[in-house]
Design a protein around this motif. Structure first.
Motif, PDB file in Angstrom:
ATOM      1  N   ASP A 228       0.867  -1.173   0.000  1.00  0.00           N
ATOM      2  CA  ASP A 228       0.000   0.000   0.000  1.00  0.00           C
ATOM      3  C   ASP A 228       0.906   1.226   0.000  1.00  0.00           C
ATOM      4  N   PHE A 229       0.987   1.861  -1.164  1.00  0.00           N
ATOM      5  CA  PHE A 229       1.866   3.003  -1.374  1.00  0.00           C
ATOM      6  C   PHE A 229       1.199   4.308  -0.951  1.00  0.00           C
ATOM      7  N   GLY A 230      -0.054   4.212  -0.531  1.00  0.00           N
ATOM      8  CA  GLY A 230      -0.796   5.390  -0.093  1.00  0.00           C
ATOM      9  C   GLY A 230      -1.680   5.965  -1.177  1.00  0.00           C
ATOM     10  N   PHE A 231      -2.657   6.741  -0.750  1.00  0.00           N
ATOM     11  CA  PHE A 231      -3.623   7.378  -1.646  1.00  0.00           C
ATOM     12  C   PHE A 231      -4.304   6.359  -2.563  1.00  0.00           C
ATOM     13  N   GLY A 232      -4.571   5.160  -2.036  1.00  0.00           N
ATOM     14  CA  GLY A 232      -5.277   4.132  -2.809  1.00  0.00           C
ATOM     15  C   GLY A 232      -4.426   3.372  -3.799  1.00  0.00           C
ATOM     16  N   ARG A 233      -3.133   3.643  -3.829  1.00  0.00           N
ATOM     17  CA  ARG A 233      -2.236   2.938  -4.754  1.00  0.00           C
ATOM     18  C   ARG A 233      -1.746   1.664  -4.074  1.00  0.00           C
TER      19      ARG A 233
ATOM     20  N   TRP B  78      10.197 -15.592   6.952  1.00  0.00           N
ATOM     21  CA  TRP B  78       9.116 -14.678   7.259  1.00  0.00           C
ATOM     22  C   TRP B  78       8.969 -13.739   6.070  1.00  0.00           C
ATOM     23  N   LEU B  79       7.821 -13.843   5.375  1.00  0.00           N
ATOM     24  CA  LEU B  79       7.578 -13.082   4.157  1.00  0.00           C
ATOM     25  C   LEU B  79       6.584 -11.961   4.409  1.00  0.00           C
ATOM     26  N   VAL B  80       6.767 -10.850   3.694  1.00  0.00           N
ATOM     27  CA  VAL B  80       5.841  -9.725   3.799  1.00  0.00           C
ATOM     28  C   VAL B  80       4.534 -10.113   3.120  1.00  0.00           C
ATOM     29  N   LYS B  81       3.470 -10.092   3.882  1.00  0.00           N
ATOM     30  CA  LYS B  81       2.123 -10.347   3.356  1.00  0.00           C
ATOM     31  C   LYS B  81       1.459  -9.031   2.981  1.00  0.00           C
ATOM     32  N   GLU B  82       1.668  -8.033   3.835  1.00  0.00           N
ATOM     33  CA  GLU B  82       1.111  -6.694   3.579  1.00  0.00           C
ATOM     34  C   GLU B  82       2.106  -5.647   4.057  1.00  0.00           C
ATOM     35  N   ARG B  83       2.355  -4.655   3.222  1.00  0.00           N
ATOM     36  CA  ARG B  83       3.195  -3.516   3.610  1.00  0.00           C
ATOM     37  C   ARG B  83       2.411  -2.241   3.339  1.00  0.00           C
ATOM     38  N   ARG B  84       2.470  -1.335   4.309  1.00  0.00           N
ATOM     39  CA  ARG B  84       1.853  -0.022   4.165  1.00  0.00           C
ATOM     40  C   ARG B  84       2.929   1.011   4.468  1.00  0.00           C
ATOM     41  N   LEU B  85       3.162   1.928   3.548  1.00  0.00           N
ATOM     42  CA  LEU B  85       4.131   3.008   3.720  1.00  0.00           C
ATOM     43  C   LEU B  85       3.379   4.298   4.019  1.00  0.00           C
ATOM     44  N   ARG B  86       3.774   4.955   5.093  1.00  0.00           N
ATOM     45  CA  ARG B  86       3.254   6.277   5.406  1.00  0.00           C
ATOM     46  C   ARG B  86       4.447   7.162   5.731  1.00  0.00           C
ATOM     47  N   VAL B  87       4.377   8.430   5.328  1.00  0.00           N
ATOM     48  CA  VAL B  87       5.554   9.294   5.332  1.00  0.00           C
ATOM     49  C   VAL B  87       5.353  10.516   6.221  1.00  0.00           C
TER      50      VAL B  87
ATOM     51  N   GLU C 170       2.026  13.365  -7.631  1.00  0.00           N
ATOM     52  CA  GLU C 170       1.212  12.984  -8.795  1.00  0.00           C
ATOM     53  C   GLU C 170      -0.233  13.406  -8.584  1.00  0.00           C
ATOM     54  N   ASP C 171      -0.976  13.499  -9.662  1.00  0.00           N
ATOM     55  CA  ASP C 171      -2.425  13.712  -9.628  1.00  0.00           C
ATOM     56  C   ASP C 171      -2.831  14.957  -8.856  1.00  0.00           C
ATOM     57  N   GLY C 172      -2.002  15.990  -8.864  1.00  0.00           N
ATOM     58  CA  GLY C 172      -2.351  17.249  -8.231  1.00  0.00           C
ATOM     59  C   GLY C 172      -2.263  17.252  -6.715  1.00  0.00           C
ATOM     60  N   ARG C 173      -1.757  16.178  -6.125  1.00  0.00           N
ATOM     61  CA  ARG C 173      -1.622  16.129  -4.670  1.00  0.00           C
ATOM     62  C   ARG C 173      -0.440  16.978  -4.220  1.00  0.00           C
ATOM     63  N   ALA C 174      -0.491  17.396  -2.959  1.00  0.00           N
ATOM     64  CA  ALA C 174       0.600  18.202  -2.394  1.00  0.00           C
ATOM     65  C   ALA C 174       1.813  17.348  -2.063  1.00  0.00           C
ATOM     66  N   THR C 175       1.606  16.042  -1.862  1.00  0.00           N
ATOM     67  CA  THR C 175       2.692  15.133  -1.514  1.00  0.00           C
ATOM     68  C   THR C 175       2.614  13.889  -2.390  1.00  0.00           C
ATOM     69  N   LEU C 176       3.748  13.240  -2.589  1.00  0.00           N
ATOM     70  CA  LEU C 176       3.762  11.985  -3.339  1.00  0.00           C
ATOM     71  C   LEU C 176       3.231  10.854  -2.478  1.00  0.00           C
ATOM     72  N   TYR C 177       3.568  10.903  -1.194  1.00  0.00           N
ATOM     73  CA  TYR C 177       3.226   9.814  -0.280  1.00  0.00           C
ATOM     74  C   TYR C 177       2.144  10.236   0.698  1.00  0.00           C
ATOM     75  N   GLU C 178       1.332   9.280   1.086  1.00  0.00           N
ATOM     76  CA  GLU C 178       0.299   9.541   2.083  1.00  0.00           C
ATOM     77  C   GLU C 178       0.974   9.826   3.429  1.00  0.00           C
ATOM     78  N   PRO C 179       0.556  10.897   4.090  1.00  0.00           N
ATOM     79  CA  PRO C 179       1.210  11.257   5.344  1.00  0.00           C
ATOM     80  C   PRO C 179       0.977  10.251   6.470  1.00  0.00           C
ATOM     81  N   LEU C 180       1.958  10.162   7.338  1.00  0.00           N
ATOM     82  CA  LEU C 180       1.849   9.393   8.554  1.00  0.00           C
ATOM     83  C   LEU C 180       0.852  10.104   9.455  1.00  0.00           C
ATOM     84  N   PRO C 181      -0.185   9.403   9.930  1.00  0.00           N
ATOM     85  CA  PRO C 181      -1.169  10.077  10.791  1.00  0.00           C
ATOM     86  C   PRO C 181      -0.526  10.629  12.064  1.00  0.00           C
TER      87      PRO C 181
END
Length: 150
Positions: A38-43, A118-127, A136-147
């Motif tokens: 999960d690269f963020g923003f639904g990607r 031990w293999l990665v089943k799910e990875r989520r990146l938050r920045v 991309e796509d008019g967003r202010a950041t490339l990556y979804e921010p860390l809450p």
């Protein structure tokens, strides 16, 4: 014999090493066949074919240097799953113009045990912060921010 936590920490370190050497096949070997990123923003990249597309983007960089720290591993029920949180710093130099990219964030992972691995089943990146990225796509950041709580 290595503990679960040691094996998962090794997997995180191997990921950084393999990605920085641009060894996509070896990076993919660290993911479950149905793994997601999960690269963020639904990607969300699903399965090894889509993950290959994601990791092939590294070719745009002449050099990268990925670092993980502050690794926290929590075992899941039954002993065959675990979650992990790790801090990320990544440095990149673009081939096209030598411009630099800096990324500070976190990986939130779910691991599954397959044999001794031990293999990665799910990875989520938050920045938390990024410098030199090209959103991309008019967003202010490339990556979804860390809450943040405040």
């Amino acid at each position: 014999m290595a503990t679960m936590e040691q094996r998962i920490a090794r997997s995180l370190a191997d990921y950084c090493d393999r990605l920085d050497r641009y060894d996509v096949d070896e990076v993919l070997a660290l993911f479950a066949p149905d793994g997601t990123y999960d690269f963020g923003f639904g990607r969300i990249f699903r399965g090894l074919d889509e993950l290959r597309v994601l990791f092939s983007r590294v070719e745009a960089y002449r050099a990268t240097s990925h670092h993980v720290s502050n690794i926290v591993v929590d075992p899941g029920p039954g002993g065959d799953t675990a979650t992990a949180r790790s801090a990320l710093y990544a440095y990149h130099v673009r081939r096209e113009d030598e411009s630099e990219v800096h990324v500070w964030g976190q990986y939130h992972d779910r691991f599954v045990r397959v044999g001794d691995a031990w293999l990665v089943k799910e990875r989520r990146l938050r920045v938390a912060a990024e410098r030199g990225t090209r959103p991309e796509d008019g967003r202010a950041t490339l990556y979804e921010p860390l809450p943040r709580s405040a």
